[in-house]
Design a protein around this motif. Structure first.
Motif, PDB file in Angstrom:
ATOM      1  N   GLY A 151       0.795  -1.218   0.000  1.00  0.00           N
ATOM      2  CA  GLY A 151       0.000   0.000   0.000  1.00  0.00           C
ATOM      3  C   GLY A 151       0.827   1.266   0.000  1.00  0.00           C
ATOM      4  O   GLY A 151       0.622   2.161   0.839  1.00  0.00           O
ATOM      5  N   ILE A 152       1.768   1.369  -0.944  1.00  0.00           N
ATOM      6  CA  ILE A 152       2.614   2.559  -1.058  1.00  0.00           C
ATOM      7  C   ILE A 152       2.605   3.042  -2.508  1.00  0.00           C
ATOM      8  O   ILE A 152       2.838   2.267  -3.436  1.00  0.00           O
ATOM      9  CB  ILE A 152       4.074   2.271  -0.649  1.00  0.00           C
ATOM     10  N   PHE A 153       2.340   4.336  -2.690  1.00  0.00           N
ATOM     11  CA  PHE A 153       2.445   4.975  -4.003  1.00  0.00           C
ATOM     12  C   PHE A 153       3.441   6.117  -3.907  1.00  0.00           C
ATOM     13  O   PHE A 153       3.406   6.907  -2.954  1.00  0.00           O
ATOM     14  CB  PHE A 153       1.099   5.526  -4.470  1.00  0.00           C
ATOM     15  N   THR A 154       4.343   6.216  -4.897  1.00  0.00           N
ATOM     16  CA  THR A 154       5.262   7.356  -4.942  1.00  0.00           C
ATOM     17  C   THR A 154       5.209   8.017  -6.309  1.00  0.00           C
ATOM     18  O   THR A 154       5.053   7.350  -7.335  1.00  0.00           O
ATOM     19  CB  THR A 154       6.714   6.942  -4.644  1.00  0.00           C
ATOM     20  N   LEU A 155       5.327   9.326  -6.290  1.00  0.00           N
ATOM     21  CA  LEU A 155       5.439  10.132  -7.507  1.00  0.00           C
ATOM     22  C   LEU A 155       6.779  10.845  -7.452  1.00  0.00           C
ATOM     23  O   LEU A 155       7.086  11.525  -6.472  1.00  0.00           O
ATOM     24  CB  LEU A 155       4.308  11.153  -7.587  1.00  0.00           C
ATOM     25  N   ASN A 156       7.573  10.687  -8.505  1.00  0.00           N
ATOM     26  CA  ASN A 156       8.908  11.277  -8.517  1.00  0.00           C
ATOM     27  C   ASN A 156       9.147  11.939  -9.862  1.00  0.00           C
ATOM     28  O   ASN A 156       9.586  11.322 -10.824  1.00  0.00           O
ATOM     29  CB  ASN A 156       9.955  10.188  -8.263  1.00  0.00           C
ATOM     30  N   THR A 157       8.802  13.218  -9.959  1.00  0.00           N
ATOM     31  CA  THR A 157       9.040  14.002 -11.162  1.00  0.00           C
ATOM     32  C   THR A 157       9.973  15.151 -10.794  1.00  0.00           C
ATOM     33  O   THR A 157      10.159  15.443  -9.604  1.00  0.00           O
ATOM     34  CB  THR A 157       7.734  14.568 -11.749  1.00  0.00           C
ATOM     35  N   PRO A 158      10.548  15.833 -11.757  1.00  0.00           N
ATOM     36  CA  PRO A 158      11.456  16.935 -11.409  1.00  0.00           C
ATOM     37  C   PRO A 158      10.814  18.021 -10.558  1.00  0.00           C
ATOM     38  O   PRO A 158      11.489  18.627  -9.722  1.00  0.00           O
ATOM     39  CB  PRO A 158      11.877  17.470 -12.785  1.00  0.00           C
ATOM     40  N   LYS A 159       9.506  18.255 -10.729  1.00  0.00           N
ATOM     41  CA  LYS A 159       8.863  19.376 -10.050  1.00  0.00           C
ATOM     42  C   LYS A 159       7.837  18.959  -8.994  1.00  0.00           C
ATOM     43  O   LYS A 159       7.220  19.820  -8.365  1.00  0.00           O
ATOM     44  CB  LYS A 159       8.193  20.281 -11.087  1.00  0.00           C
ATOM     45  N   ALA A 160       7.644  17.657  -8.813  1.00  0.00           N
ATOM     46  CA  ALA A 160       6.688  17.177  -7.821  1.00  0.00           C
ATOM     47  C   ALA A 160       7.167  15.848  -7.254  1.00  0.00           C
ATOM     48  O   ALA A 160       7.479  14.922  -8.004  1.00  0.00           O
ATOM     49  CB  ALA A 160       5.297  17.019  -8.441  1.00  0.00           C
ATOM     50  N   LYS A 161       7.206  15.764  -5.928  1.00  0.00           N
ATOM     51  CA  LYS A 161       7.594  14.544  -5.225  1.00  0.00           C
ATOM     52  C   LYS A 161       6.503  14.229  -4.212  1.00  0.00           C
ATOM     53  O   LYS A 161       6.043  15.118  -3.493  1.00  0.00           O
ATOM     54  CB  LYS A 161       8.922  14.728  -4.484  1.00  0.00           C
ATOM     55  N   ALA A 162       6.101  12.960  -4.137  1.00  0.00           N
ATOM     56  CA  ALA A 162       5.016  12.634  -3.219  1.00  0.00           C
ATOM     57  C   ALA A 162       5.059  11.165  -2.844  1.00  0.00           C
ATOM     58  O   ALA A 162       5.546  10.313  -3.603  1.00  0.00           O
ATOM     59  CB  ALA A 162       3.667  12.979  -3.845  1.00  0.00           C
ATOM     60  N   VAL A 163       4.511  10.878  -1.668  1.00  0.00           N
ATOM     61  CA  VAL A 163       4.285   9.501  -1.234  1.00  0.00           C
ATOM     62  C   VAL A 163       2.922   9.453  -0.565  1.00  0.00           C
ATOM     63  O   VAL A 163       2.507  10.407   0.102  1.00  0.00           O
ATOM     64  CB  VAL A 163       5.394   9.016  -0.272  1.00  0.00           C
ATOM     65  N   SER A 164       2.209   8.349  -0.765  1.00  0.00           N
ATOM     66  CA  SER A 164       0.888   8.195  -0.163  1.00  0.00           C
ATOM     67  C   SER A 164       0.669   6.736   0.178  1.00  0.00           C
ATOM     68  O   SER A 164       1.125   5.840  -0.530  1.00  0.00           O
ATOM     69  CB  SER A 164      -0.209   8.672  -1.125  1.00  0.00           C
ATOM     70  N   GLY A 165      -0.048   6.519   1.277  1.00  0.00           N
ATOM     71  CA  GLY A 165      -0.410   5.154   1.630  1.00  0.00           C
ATOM     72  C   GLY A 165      -0.084   4.838   3.071  1.00  0.00           C
ATOM     73  O   GLY A 165      -0.073   5.709   3.950  1.00  0.00           O
ATOM     74  N   PHE A 166       0.204   3.580   3.303  1.00  0.00           N
ATOM     75  CA  PHE A 166       0.401   3.044   4.645  1.00  0.00           C
ATOM     76  C   PHE A 166       1.905   3.105   4.948  1.00  0.00           C
ATOM     77  O   PHE A 166       2.635   2.134   4.769  1.00  0.00           O
ATOM     78  CB  PHE A 166      -0.185   1.640   4.710  1.00  0.00           C
ATOM     79  N   LEU A 167       2.343   4.274   5.402  1.00  0.00           N
ATOM     80  CA  LEU A 167       3.750   4.628   5.367  1.00  0.00           C
ATOM     81  C   LEU A 167       4.600   3.860   6.368  1.00  0.00           C
ATOM     82  O   LEU A 167       5.829   3.810   6.225  1.00  0.00           O
ATOM     83  CB  LEU A 167       3.915   6.131   5.567  1.00  0.00           C
ATOM     84  N   THR A 168       4.009   3.267   7.390  1.00  0.00           N
ATOM     85  CA  THR A 168       4.803   2.495   8.344  1.00  0.00           C
ATOM     86  C   THR A 168       5.451   1.291   7.678  1.00  0.00           C
ATOM     87  O   THR A 168       6.418   0.743   8.205  1.00  0.00           O
ATOM     88  CB  THR A 168       3.924   2.000   9.503  1.00  0.00           C
ATOM     89  N   THR A 169       4.951   0.892   6.497  1.00  0.00           N
ATOM     90  CA  THR A 169       5.551  -0.241   5.793  1.00  0.00           C
ATOM     91  C   THR A 169       6.838   0.147   5.085  1.00  0.00           C
ATOM     92  O   THR A 169       7.607  -0.718   4.677  1.00  0.00           O
ATOM     93  CB  THR A 169       4.572  -0.827   4.760  1.00  0.00           C
TER      94      THR A 169
END
Length: 731
Positions: free
Chosen positions: A580-598
């Protein structure tokens, strides 16, 4: 056995269960807009045009696949279904709504209403002048803030169109409290009425702007109708009079195709829609192919005729969308529906992420005692609303969508839409629905009490977990921070479509992430998994010479069902649907979403995000168009889980109407305002020589306090406040 199952559910969910009920450590969400927005440090009004349409009408790009302005500049829309609030708002309130939406990054709204006259004694060609004046008022007000409008003028569902079909209209079989499913496609008299309504709406001078809507560039595109099709289940429940009309038209169609041969006569014995949803066998009625072709051609002729009427007779200059509906079997008929809608320039769909909400009034409210599964789209990626086959040469819009309450994982929605919408080339997305000028101060139906409690509005997006996540993701969507790339190009012949053959890939395939198999609700199986939509854009071309599929990359290198991982063809989006982890890694936007304890620590180029939150969405987005490492102004946006005060629930299992067992929660207490937010826990660091200052903002974007940045070499780091929502990082 049921007690044992509940005990096992509690054990399996562990800390996840106890954390769903807010405790004293949760922070109180408030929104206090000041008299002047000039001092707000988070105001995205600058993204919008001075006035909507200031450069002219919205156009299609050269390849027809996206929106542009008249100069060819890409136009991407982040919108809400907020227009019909004009029905209850005065001019001052409507102006406040438009100002708020522009501030949050919205540049388009949808007005979902009914423009026909209502009530007994009204004529077929009469219009609801109050509704139309509200539409005109909405267009004029939104225009001032650089917000475009689209208008949904008709929904034939029971209770809409005024809730009453006057006998004076002369629609055979339909009067009183009737719905009108399917009628408009076949009844020429109703079509005359519809054309009269649209002509009035678009040709009369808008008193608030001085020009008619047909000449109004602030209307981005025209929608013909909402949620109706002869290829849907409702076609099996039409009135006998309409059946007779359809049968007569079908007979004439057969005579035109085969000649006036014996055996062709008017009939009401139409093949039911169920037969359209199942495979062809030796026992299949040979007339089914003809009826499929007749329904599809009738639908296409209807939309093509309306496009001609709106362009030629009314003089509308805008792009046009036919409908936004689905079919009784997406696997076998959706491509036919889309082909029938391909005369207009814009293809649209209404799709929601279902919270698996079950209750006696679950279609409009959340009661104590209701069940909800609250799935996360990150763990159920096959259900993502932007998993859409785009039609070559057409722009694509989702005109209704949302992560409806009581879903606890709302904050992932805007990020997933912006990330995967950008990847696949989605041109416009409309959240459903805005229910207040800003955040809804009281999202309860206070005129009702169930077990001593007020039910909660399930459709409102005016919540911290949904609306509050707009700014960062409006920036991502509208500024094109995600690279667009197609993974699959599909060509389909009319023969295979009319045979209702299952295509290589189709929307809304049921996908079980725990078992990794792909089937639809009617057991049809596609060649390609719905995870393909997460690897890149899927584009279909209809009426081709041959049925073909072309891949841009090896899917086996992008999709690993054993480990539960999907990587986009661009490498910018990565999904682990098992943990349950999603990451976005672009030059102008960085993000993570989900069940981060994993995961706890996520390295995204020059950004590292650390968190041990049970669940959170953490984003860093450039506000000046520069790459994160060089940006002088970055929005750090944090969303966790939001719940009403005193919200209570307990583990539960239910069996849905498909006899599938669902594991989730039972609502014990719907709570009260204010909203409470789960505390954020974690930190971020950026490799940058530019960022020197961090300011925590409140929900309205005003400075709350300065935060201490730690500097180590060429990196700065920041510990997240427990009540983190918006933080501005600056030079």
């Amino acid at each position: 056995m049921k007690k044992l199952i509940c005990a096992l559910v509690s054990l399996a969910l562990g800390l996840n269960v106890s954390a769903q009920v807010p405790d004293k450590s949760w922070w109180t969400f408030t929104y206090n807009e000041r008299a002047s927005a000039d001092t707000s440090l988070l105001n995205l009004r600058y993204l919008n045009e001075r006035v909507a349409g200031e450069h002219g009408f919205i156009k299609l790009s050269k390849d027809g696949n996206s929106f542009t302005d008249v100069k060819g500049k890409p136009m991407r829309f982040w919108g809400t279904n907020a227009g019909s609030l004009a029905q209850q708002f005065n001019d001052r309130q409507l102006d406040s709504l438009a100002r708020f939406l522009a501030k949050m990054g919205v540049n388009i709204v949808r007005y979902h209403g009914d423009i026909n006259a209502k009530g007994k004694g009204t004529g077929l060609t009469d219009v609801d002048t109050v509704e139309i004046r509200n539409i005109w008022r909405c267009v004029a007000t939104m225009k001032k803030y650089g917000i475009y409008t689209i208008i949904s003028p008709l929904w034939p569902a029971n209770g809409h169109m005024g809730g009453w079909i006057p006998a004076e209209w002369g629609i055979d079989g339909y009067s009183g409290r009737d719905d009108m499913w399917g009628v408009l496609f076949f009844n020429k008299r109703l079509q005359q009425g519809y054309k009269a309504w649209m002509k009035y709406l678009y040709t009369k001078t808008n008193p608030y702007t001085g020009i008619p809507l047909k000449d109004e560039p602030a209307v981005a595109f025209i929608q013909i109708e909402n949620e109706d099709s002869p290829l849907f289940w409702t076609m099996s429940n039409v009135k006998p009079e309409l059946k007779q009309m359809v049968g007569a038209q079908f007979s004439q169609w057969l005579i035109k195709k085969y000649g006036n041969s014996a055996g062709i006569k008017d009939t009401t014995d139409l093949i039911p829609i169920y037969d359209f949803t199942i495979p062809v066998t030796a026992r299949t009625n040979p007339r089914l192919h003809d009826q499929t072709e007749f329904y599809t051609e009738t639908l296409k002729d209807f939309y093509d005729d309306l496009v001609h009427y709106l362009r030629t007779d009314v003089g509308c200059k805008q792009l046009i969308n036919g409908n936004n509906w689905r079919t009784a079997a997406q696997s076998r008929m959706l491509d036919l529906e889309r082909w029938a809608n391909s005369g207009p320039e814009v293809i649209a769909v209404n799709r929601y992420f279902d919270p698996q909400h079950i209750g006696p009034s679950a279609n409009w409210r959340v009661d104590p005692g209701d069940f909800y599964g609250s799935p996360s789209a990150i763990k159920n990626p096959g259900d993502l609303p932007v998993n859409i086959k785009h039609v070559s040469g057409h722009a694509t819009a989702v005109t209704e969508s949302g992560w409806n309450l009581p879903n606890r994982y709302q904050t992932e929605g805007p990020l997933l839409v912006a990330a995967y919408g950008g990847l696949t080339g989605l041109d416009a997305y409309f959240w459903f629905t805005q229910t207040a000028i800003g955040y809804m101060a009281n999202p309860y139906f206070t005129f009702l009490k169930v077990h001593g409690q007020h039910p909660l509005n399930r459709w409102s997006i005016s919540t911290p977990g949904q609306l509050g996540m707009f700014p960062a993701n409006a920036l991502i969507q509208r500024l094109g921070y995600v690279k667009e790339a197609n993974i699959l190009q599909e060509q389909r012949t009319m023969k295979s479509m009319l045979n209702r053959d299952v295509p290589p890939i189709f929307e809304e395939q049921a996908f079980d992430p725990n078992r990794d198999f792909v089937v639809s609700n009617n057991k049809d199986q596609a060649r390609f998994s719905p995870l393909t939509f997460l690897a890149g854009g899927v584009v279909s071309t209809y009426n081709s010479a041959a049925d073909t599929v072309k891949l841009a990359a090896d899917l086996n290198k992008l999709i690993d069902t054993k480990s539960g991982k999907v990587i986009s063809i661009t490498g910018e989006e990565r999904l682990d649907y098992h943990t349950g982890i999603f990451t976005l890694n672009t030059p102008k936007a960085k993000a993570v979403s989900g069940f981060l304890t994993t995961g706890k620590e996520f390295v995204l180029g020059k950004v590292t995000i650390q968190s041990d939150n049970e669940y959170a969405t953490i984003e860093l987005v450039s506000m000046d168009g520069l790459e994160i490492g060089r940006s002088k102004k970055i929005l750090l946006q944090v969303g966790t889980i939001f719940r009403p005060t005193d919200w209570a629930e307990e583990p539960a299992t239910v069996t849905d109407r498909n006899k599938k067992e669902l594991i989730g929660m039972k609502v014990i207490n719907t709570g009260k305002m204010p909203w409470l937010g789960m505390p954020a826990s974690g930190s971020i660091s950026i490799k940058t020589k530019v960022i020197k200052k961090a300011t925590q903002l409140d929900a309205a974007g005003y400075a709350v306090r300065k935060l201490g940045l730690s500097v180590a070499g060429e990196s700065v780091s920041l510990k997240l406040p427990t009540d983190a929502f918006y933080i501005l990082l600056e030079k």
